[in-house]
Design a protein around this motif. Structure first.
Motif, short mmCIF file in Angstrom:
data_model
loop_
_atom_site.label_atom_id
_atom_site.label_comp_id
_atom_site.label_asym_id
_atom_site.label_seq_id
_atom_site.Cartn_x
_atom_site.Cartn_y
_atom_site.Cartn_z
N GLU A 66 0.85 -1.19 0.00
CA GLU A 66 0.00 0.00 0.00
C GLU A 66 0.89 1.24 0.00
N PRO A 67 0.35 2.38 -0.45
CA PRO A 67 1.18 3.59 -0.55
C PRO A 67 1.92 3.95 0.74
N CYS B 165 4.85 1.67 1.17
CA CYS B 165 5.85 1.95 0.14
C CYS B 165 6.67 3.19 0.52
N PHE B 166 5.99 4.22 1.03
CA PHE B 166 6.69 5.42 1.47
C PHE B 166 7.58 5.11 2.68
N ALA C 285 4.40 13.37 1.34
CA ALA C 285 3.65 12.34 0.60
C ALA C 285 2.87 11.45 1.57
N ASP D 222 -1.13 10.86 1.78
CA ASP D 222 -1.67 9.50 1.82
C ASP D 222 -2.68 9.33 2.95
N LEU E 144 -4.53 6.85 -5.38
CA LEU E 144 -3.11 6.53 -5.17
C LEU E 144 -2.76 5.23 -5.88
N ALA F 196 -0.36 2.89 -8.60
CA ALA F 196 1.08 2.65 -8.72
C ALA F 196 1.75 3.72 -9.58
N MET G 214 2.10 6.82 -7.49
CA MET G 214 3.17 6.61 -6.51
C MET G 214 4.54 6.81 -7.15
N SER H 197 7.25 9.77 -6.22
CA SER H 197 8.60 9.42 -5.78
C SER H 197 9.66 10.08 -6.66
#
Length: 311
Positions: A61-62, A65-66, A121, A125, A140, A142, A145, A149
């Motif tokens: 999930e975002p 990932c962050f 970010a 989110d 949000l 991919a 994202m 990034s």
């Protein structure tokens, strides 16, 4: 002092000598031991976070990932300064080449700029997850994202490249002893024979713009988040919603408070605060953040496991 050799430009030393922490040389051995243990913990903790997020499909999930990107940046930031610090504290070897010094400076500033972008970010989110939960996966994606990034990385590079460039092109014809444990911008700037004010002003103004704009947008996100949370009828729903922001708030506190304290103490308190306090603040900012972040991230992962599907 060892005689400086010259190879970069006329009047610039080929080697700088990092002093460590001025006034605390007698404690350098203990600092080396503590620093080595802290660095090992940071590497293991952040690597573990990245590995767990990467291999667990339920964490794709975002937010996570962050968090993974944040862990990677923490490793880069710590690795750019800590090995040399340990060498200084353990053996007194503070020599660093001209190019390596400015490369280290560049990586430190770029990593910190990427971190503040990632915190923004993460705030966005949380805003989407709490205020627009039904549209979370549609907003949000991919592709979004990846775009976010890349934008964060490009912004850091574009803002921070001139900082090292401006300073590296000044002549350094006097002392090549840097009263610091890494190539911190202001410490190196003070050694320049020419006026370093343009570089110093760029450092202060540039960091204030980057951090200030990010903080403003983060604050706006949390105002909207709190407004949405307190309009929920269920206290339990409010508590669950706020718990999803806990790790983010903790990371922000670790990042912004010591970081801004280090910058403004160096600018406003240079005549009243002892030099070793300046250096310790700057060192702790780069070391403590990568070490403590994994603990906050683990807490966030545990919350996710217990309350899977909250978002």
């Amino acid at each position: 002092m060892l005689e400086s050799c010259y190879s970069h430009t006329l009047g610039s030393p080929a080697i700088f000598f990092l002093v460590g922490i001025p006034g605390l040389q007698s404690s350098h051995l203990w600092l080396a031991i503590s620093l080595n243990a802290t660095y090992t913990t940071a590497l293991l903790g952040n690597t573990l976070i990245m590995t767990v997020i990467f291999i667990d499909s339920t964490l794709q999930e975002p937010m996570y990932c962050f968090l993974c990107l944040l862990a990677a940046v923490d490793i880069v930031m710590a690795s750019s300064v800590v090995p040399k610090m340990v060498s200084i504290f353990r053996s007194g070897d503070g020599s660093i080449s001209f190019n390596a010094c400015f490369t280290q400076m560049y990586f430190v500033h770029t990593a910190t700029a990427v971190e503040t972008g990632l915190l923004l970010a993460m705030a966005i989110d949380r805003y989407v997850a709490i205020c627009k939960p039904l549209h979370y996966k549609r907003i949000l994606t991919a592709k979004v994202m990846l775009g976010v990034s890349v934008t964060i990385a490009l912004r850091a590079v574009l803002f921070m490249s001139p900082l090292s460039w401006l300073l590296s092109h000044l002549p350094f014809c006097g002392s090549n002893e840097v009263p610091h444990s890494y190539c911190e911008h202001m410490a190196v700037a003070k050694l320049a024979c020419a006026d370093a004010m343009p570089s110093s002003l760029y450092s202060l103004i540039g960091s204030s713009i980057v951090v200030g704009s990010d903080v403003a947008f983060i604050a706006a996100s949390y105002v909207l988040i709190l407004r949405a949370v307190f309009h929920l009828s269920s206290k339990n729903a409010q508590r669950k919603a706020l718990s999803t922001c806990g790790s983010h708030v903790g990371v922000m506190a670790l990042y912004y408070l010591p970081g801004m304290a280090s910058v403004y103490v160096d600018w406003l308190g240079r005549d009243t605060v002892p030099l070793h306090i300046h250096v310790l603040l700057a060192d702790l900012y780069l070391i403590i953040l990568p070490t403590l972040n994994p603990n906050i991230m683990v807490s966030r992962l545990n919350t996710y496991v217990r309350k899977h599907g909250i978002c």
